[in-house]
Scaffold this motif. Structure first.
Motif, PDB file in Angstrom:
ATOM      1  N   SER A   1      10.580  -9.391   5.693  1.00 41.71           N
ATOM      2  CA  SER A   1      11.084  -8.238   4.928  1.00 41.71           C
ATOM      3  C   SER A   1      10.387  -6.946   5.329  1.00 41.71           C
ATOM      4  CB  SER A   1      10.855  -8.482   3.436  1.00 41.71           C
ATOM      5  OG  SER A   1       9.463  -8.476   3.158  1.00 41.71           O
ATOM      6  N   ARG A   2       9.480  -6.999   6.279  1.00 43.77           N
ATOM      7  CA  ARG A   2       8.635  -5.842   6.608  1.00 43.77           C
ATOM      8  C   ARG A   2       9.441  -4.568   6.865  1.00 43.77           C
ATOM      9  NH1 ARG A   2       6.302  -8.810  11.989  1.00 43.77           N
ATOM     10  NH2 ARG A   2       6.034 -10.403  10.424  1.00 43.77           N
ATOM     11  N   GLU A   3       9.192  -3.568   6.052  1.00 52.54           N
ATOM     12  CA  GLU A   3       9.876  -2.293   6.232  1.00 52.54           C
ATOM     13  C   GLU A   3       9.287  -1.541   7.421  1.00 52.54           C
ATOM     14  OE1 GLU A   3      11.061  -0.689   2.489  1.00 52.54           O
ATOM     15  OE2 GLU A   3      11.045   1.366   3.234  1.00 52.54           O
TER      16      GLU A   3
ATOM     17  N   TRP B   1      10.630   1.550   9.965  1.00 55.86           N
ATOM     18  CA  TRP B   1       9.665   2.641  10.177  1.00 55.86           C
ATOM     19  C   TRP B   1       9.374   2.804  11.668  1.00 55.86           C
ATOM     20  CZ3 TRP B   1       5.693   0.626   5.980  1.00 55.86           C
ATOM     21  CH2 TRP B   1       6.214   0.885   4.708  1.00 55.86           C
TER      22      TRP B   1
ATOM     23  N   ASN C   1      16.667  -2.066   4.105  1.00 55.71           N
ATOM     24  CA  ASN C   1      15.502  -1.233   4.403  1.00 55.71           C
ATOM     25  C   ASN C   1      15.882   0.003   5.209  1.00 55.71           C
ATOM     26  OD1 ASN C   1      13.701  -2.851   3.029  1.00 55.71           O
ATOM     27  ND2 ASN C   1      13.036  -3.993   4.829  1.00 55.71           N
TER      28      ASN C   1
ATOM     29  N   THR D   1       9.404  -2.456   1.285  1.00 55.41           N
ATOM     30  CA  THR D   1       8.370  -1.698   0.579  1.00 55.41           C
ATOM     31  C   THR D   1       8.941  -0.585  -0.298  1.00 55.41           C
ATOM     32  OG1 THR D   1       6.730  -2.252   2.241  1.00 55.41           O
ATOM     33  CG2 THR D   1       6.309  -0.285   0.945  1.00 55.41           C
TER      34      THR D   1
ATOM     35  N   ARG E   1      -1.910  -1.410   8.954  1.00 57.75           N
ATOM     36  CA  ARG E   1      -2.060  -0.005   8.587  1.00 57.75           C
ATOM     37  C   ARG E   1      -1.459   0.235   7.208  1.00 57.75           C
ATOM     38  NH1 ARG E   1      -1.812   3.515  13.222  1.00 57.75           N
ATOM     39  NH2 ARG E   1      -0.426   4.810  11.978  1.00 57.75           N
ATOM     40  N   ILE E   2      -2.032   1.167   6.484  1.00 56.72           N
ATOM     41  CA  ILE E   2      -1.546   1.410   5.125  1.00 56.72           C
ATOM     42  C   ILE E   2      -0.704   2.676   5.045  1.00 56.72           C
ATOM     43  CG2 ILE E   2      -3.396   0.089   4.011  1.00 56.72           C
ATOM     44  CD1 ILE E   2      -4.862   2.697   3.541  1.00 56.72           C
ATOM     45  N   GLU E   3      -0.311   3.218   6.196  1.00 56.44           N
ATOM     46  CA  GLU E   3       0.565   4.390   6.216  1.00 56.44           C
ATOM     47  C   GLU E   3       2.003   3.955   6.521  1.00 56.44           C
ATOM     48  OE1 GLU E   3      -2.028   4.219   8.587  1.00 56.44           O
ATOM     49  OE2 GLU E   3      -3.515   5.166   7.287  1.00 56.44           O
ATOM     50  N   ARG E   4       2.938   4.894   6.335  1.00 52.34           N
ATOM     51  CA  ARG E   4       4.326   4.643   6.695  1.00 52.34           C
ATOM     52  C   ARG E   4       4.652   5.160   8.091  1.00 52.34           C
ATOM     53  NH1 ARG E   4       8.783   4.342   2.721  1.00 52.34           N
ATOM     54  NH2 ARG E   4       7.842   3.917   0.701  1.00 52.34           N
TER      55      ARG E   4
ATOM     56  N   ALA F   1       0.825  -1.216   0.000  1.00 52.27           N
ATOM     57  CA  ALA F   1       0.000   0.000   0.000  1.00 52.27           C
ATOM     58  C   ALA F   1       0.859   1.265   0.000  1.00 52.27           C
ATOM     59  CB  ALA F   1      -0.935  -0.001   1.207  1.00 52.27           C
ATOM     60  N   GLN F   2       1.901   1.265   0.845  1.00 50.31           N
ATOM     61  CA  GLN F   2       2.751   2.454   0.955  1.00 50.31           C
ATOM     62  C   GLN F   2       3.542   2.672  -0.332  1.00 50.31           C
ATOM     63  OE1 GLN F   2       2.557  -0.073   3.179  1.00 50.31           O
ATOM     64  NE2 GLN F   2       2.140   0.775   5.210  1.00 50.31           N
ATOM     65  N   ALA F   3       3.830   1.600  -1.051  1.00 48.48           N
ATOM     66  CA  ALA F   3       4.573   1.723  -2.309  1.00 48.48           C
ATOM     67  C   ALA F   3       3.698   2.347  -3.394  1.00 48.48           C
ATOM     68  CB  ALA F   3       5.069   0.352  -2.755  1.00 48.48           C
TER      69      ALA F   3
END
Ligand code: SF4
Lengths: 468, 209
Positions: free
Chosen positions: B82-84, B88, B110, A148, B32-35, A40-42
């Motif tokens: 691999s979760r960035e 974050w 990352n 991402t 969540r879809i935010e960074r 999503a963030q990408a």
């Protein structure tokens, strides 16, 4: 005569776009797999920068990590999960990416559907925002997980910044004994290589024991390369690979021509690896992890180890912490450890052969009254195939739950989780603290071992199992 | 991307090997879809007791380590997924650099994508840093370090100085805070040449650069 090259060298050379002075090389990416949790963030980044997906036709998406595995006709109960799935859907629509959506017959765990649909092919570079992308290396591809930001980079440029990794030949001689599976082999290898033995390397698995493995078994081995620290694991393509791919949906139309090109991929005689180690398949017994990383593993005939016997102080403290978390005493025979849950699934072990192996153990038996057990097929196709063979009946008759495809309790992002203190025999790939639910205790095993544990109520040596 | 040049800050020692990304940011927070906003969930299962209060036994909850911006860790830090979301969360919590003997590859990458510096030092040097941090904290004050990417060196004001190696291109990108995608798109002609040589049709609507 050109110098002999490894499989990795050949794929690397063929995909090098440019290597500008003072910069990391750019390599071309043939296939990009996308799922809901790391994309999503990408896509949002592309939108903000006004960029598009360079090669939508090379990009394939499916929701798998964060989806329920219960009745697909019901709405997703968790609103935040629902939003993540909806976001993937709208991003795929906006950027023209093919989506195998929930409810689509071909939806499934991204690393199961890639090979199954023929998206994965020998000689390709394949990436996905997921560390188990190494799975696809089983078909002779260079496949690895990315973050991402790199997902966004690949979407925008169809390339990746990458320094050439070092090559590591893991050679396995001999053959596996009956009852010993590819899962046992890879757990055994991780136990010897350690969790970081492969860091900085791409592993190529070679040798007669590997060549004897079927395609799906090879996927199990490559899948867990990351657990030894290696970003990618690969196996040179051969007739087994070509036979597996022939007739799949997305393979090249001129298949024989493709096979001729793939046939020259295997490492040349005399090719040099940066590192090599040799193991013997005959040394492997069925494996069970006792700790909180996949290298903390022993044979099912062994006992829980004693941290005091370990030489390295950091191994010792890791082991003590792990035993405390796992609620285990050193010296306890592995086969005496009772279990509460069984999970058969994940991108490591949820393919049709895994389900067949588990079903053959379960047939005619009943799940122990102390155990709750579930089977989660890796994809819609695997599920249908299993049902056509009647495997679902074998499982449900024995008392297993039979679910829809997804990652499920491999990581427990969806409602399938362990309760604190629950002990699980799992065919997945990570036994990290809390991986399957906060306070949950995971033991990694093969599908046959998980099935036998479900029936017995504790770990049991599959080599002594009586099959009906 | 935020640049990284030189950073001086308090050190939070986390004396555990193989800290995996499932611990750094547990899966329930990946929806969540935010960074942004992941710092509150950093090391969630270690940081908080079941009733939601801070676990006083957890390393990062020590009062003396509040506000720390350099994480000192053991080998194979960041292994697993691999979760960035992992860098974050570390960044959002306030960490600017992580020092360890070794890192898992994907986590290491990352970090660079997010203006955070992972520093590899020899195991013996990391041991020494743990000792110095313990001594400083025993004397009642946090241990401070400077991580200097220009000079490629880690130092304290008590005589510890070690240089570290870093890929020159990554160092350059981090020092300047460069947009990696923008940089790669400068080579879009080469990408098109590669595609052409491999039988791929030219892009509809032409190249974007
Ligand atoms: S099954 Fe498990 S390891 Fe595989 S992709 Fe899903 S969450 Fe990751």
């Amino acid at each position: 005569m050109p110098a002999p090259r490894t499989l990795l060298d050949k794929i690397w050379d063929d995909h090098l776009v440019c290597s500008p002075d003072g910069e990391q090389p750019l390599i071309y990416i043939d296939r990009h797999l996308v799922h809901e949790v790391t994309s999503a963030q990408a896509f949002e980044g592309l939108r903000v920068a006004g960029r598009r997906v360079r090669r939508p036709e090379a990009t394939f998406a499916t929701p798998d990590h964060n989806i329920p595995t219960t009745d697909r006709r019901l709405p997703i109960a968790d609103p935040i999960s629902k939003q993540q799935i909806d976001t993937l859907r709208s991003n795929c629509r906006e950027f023209g990416v093919r989506l195998f959506d929930l409810g689509d017959a071909d939806q499934g765990i991204v690393h199961v559907i890639g090979p199954e649909l023929g998206i994965t092919q020998p000689g390709m570079t394949i990436v996905c925002g997921d560390s188990h992308t190494a799975t696809h290396g089983a078909l002779g591809a260079l496949a690895f997980g990315i973050g991402t930001s790199e997902v966004e980079h690949v979407l925008a440029t169809q390339t990746l910044r990458q320094s050439k990794p070092k090559s590591f030949e893991v050679r396995v001689e001999g053959e596996l004994h009956p009852g010993v599976t590819a899962k046992d082999l890879v757990l055994y290898l991780i136990g010897r290589l350690t969790t970081e033995g492969g860091t900085g390397y791409v592993i190529e698995y070679t040798g007669p024991c590997i060549r004897r493995l079927g395609m799906e078994e090879r996927m199990t081995v490559c899948n867990m390369s990351i657990e030894a620290g290696a970003r990618a694991g690969m196996i040179a393509p051969d007739q087994i690979t070509f036979d597996y791919l022939r007739g799949r949906d997305l393979v090249p139309k001129d298949f024989d021509r493709a096979v001729a090109q793939w046939a020259i991929l295997p490492s040349d005689a005399g090719a040099r690896y940066d590192r090599s180690e040799t193991f013997s398949g005959g040394d492997v017994v069925p494996q069970v992890t006792w700790g909180t990383n996949p290298a903390q593993v022993v044979g099912v005939d062994a006992t829980v180890p004693d941290p005091a016997s370990m030489n390295d102080p950091s191994d010792r403290s890791s082991a003590s912490r792990a035993l405390e978390y796992m609620g285990l005493e050193s010296g306890t025979p592995i086969a005496a450890i009772p279990i509460d849950r069984v999970f058969i699934g994940s991108c490591t072990n949820s393919r049709i052969e895994d389900l067949r192996a588990a079903a053959s153990v379960v047939r005619g038996h009943t799940v122990s009254s102390r155990v709750r057990a579930m089977v989660v097929p890796g994809s819609g196709r695997v599920k249908r195939q299993a049902e056509a063979e009647g495997l679902d009946q074998v499982f449900t008759a024995a008392g297993f739950e039979w679910r829809e495809a997804g990652c499920s309790m491999c990581l427990g992002m969806n409602p399938d989780t362990l309760a604190p203190g629950e002990r699980c025999a799992s065919t997945s790939n990570r036994n990290f603290e809390g991986r399957q639910g906060k306070g949950g205790r995971t033991h990694l095993v093969s599908p046959a071992m998980a099935a036998a544990a479900a029936v017995a109520g504790h770990f049991t040596d599959i080599r002594q199992w009586r099959y009906l | 991307m935020q640049p990284f040049t030189t950073h001086t800050g308090n050190v939070a020692p986390l004396d555990r090997a193989n800290v995996d990304t499932d611990q750094i940011i547990p899966k329930q927070f990946l929806k969540r879809i935010e960074r942004t906003g992941f710092g509150q969930f950093l090391f969630f299962d270690w940081r908080f007791l079941p009733d939601g209060s801070a676990d006083p036994a957890f390393e990062l909850n020590q009062p003396i380590r509040q506000g720390a911006s350099i994480l000192l860790a053991r080998r194979n830090f960041g292994c697993g997924s691999s979760r960035e979301h992992a860098p974050w969360a570390l960044d959002d919590y306030g960490f600017r650099a992580v020092i360890a003997p070794t890192f898992a590859d994907i986590f290491f990458n990352n970090c660079f994508q997010n203006g955070m510096l992972p520093v590899k030092l020899d195991e013996a040097d990391v041991d020494e840093l743990f000792r110095r941090a313990a001594a400083a904290e025993a004397a009642g004050h946090p241990y401070r370090l400077t991580v200097d990417l220009r000079a490629c060196e880690v130092r304290d004001d008590g005589g510890f100085t070690r240089s570290f190696a870093v890929d020159p291109f990554r160092r350059h990108c981090l020092l300047e805070g460069l947009d990696n995608i923008g940089l790669s798109l400068k080579h879009v002609d080469k990408i098109a040449v590669w595609e052409d040589a491999h039988g791929l049709a030219p892009l509809q609507g032409g190249e974007i650069g």
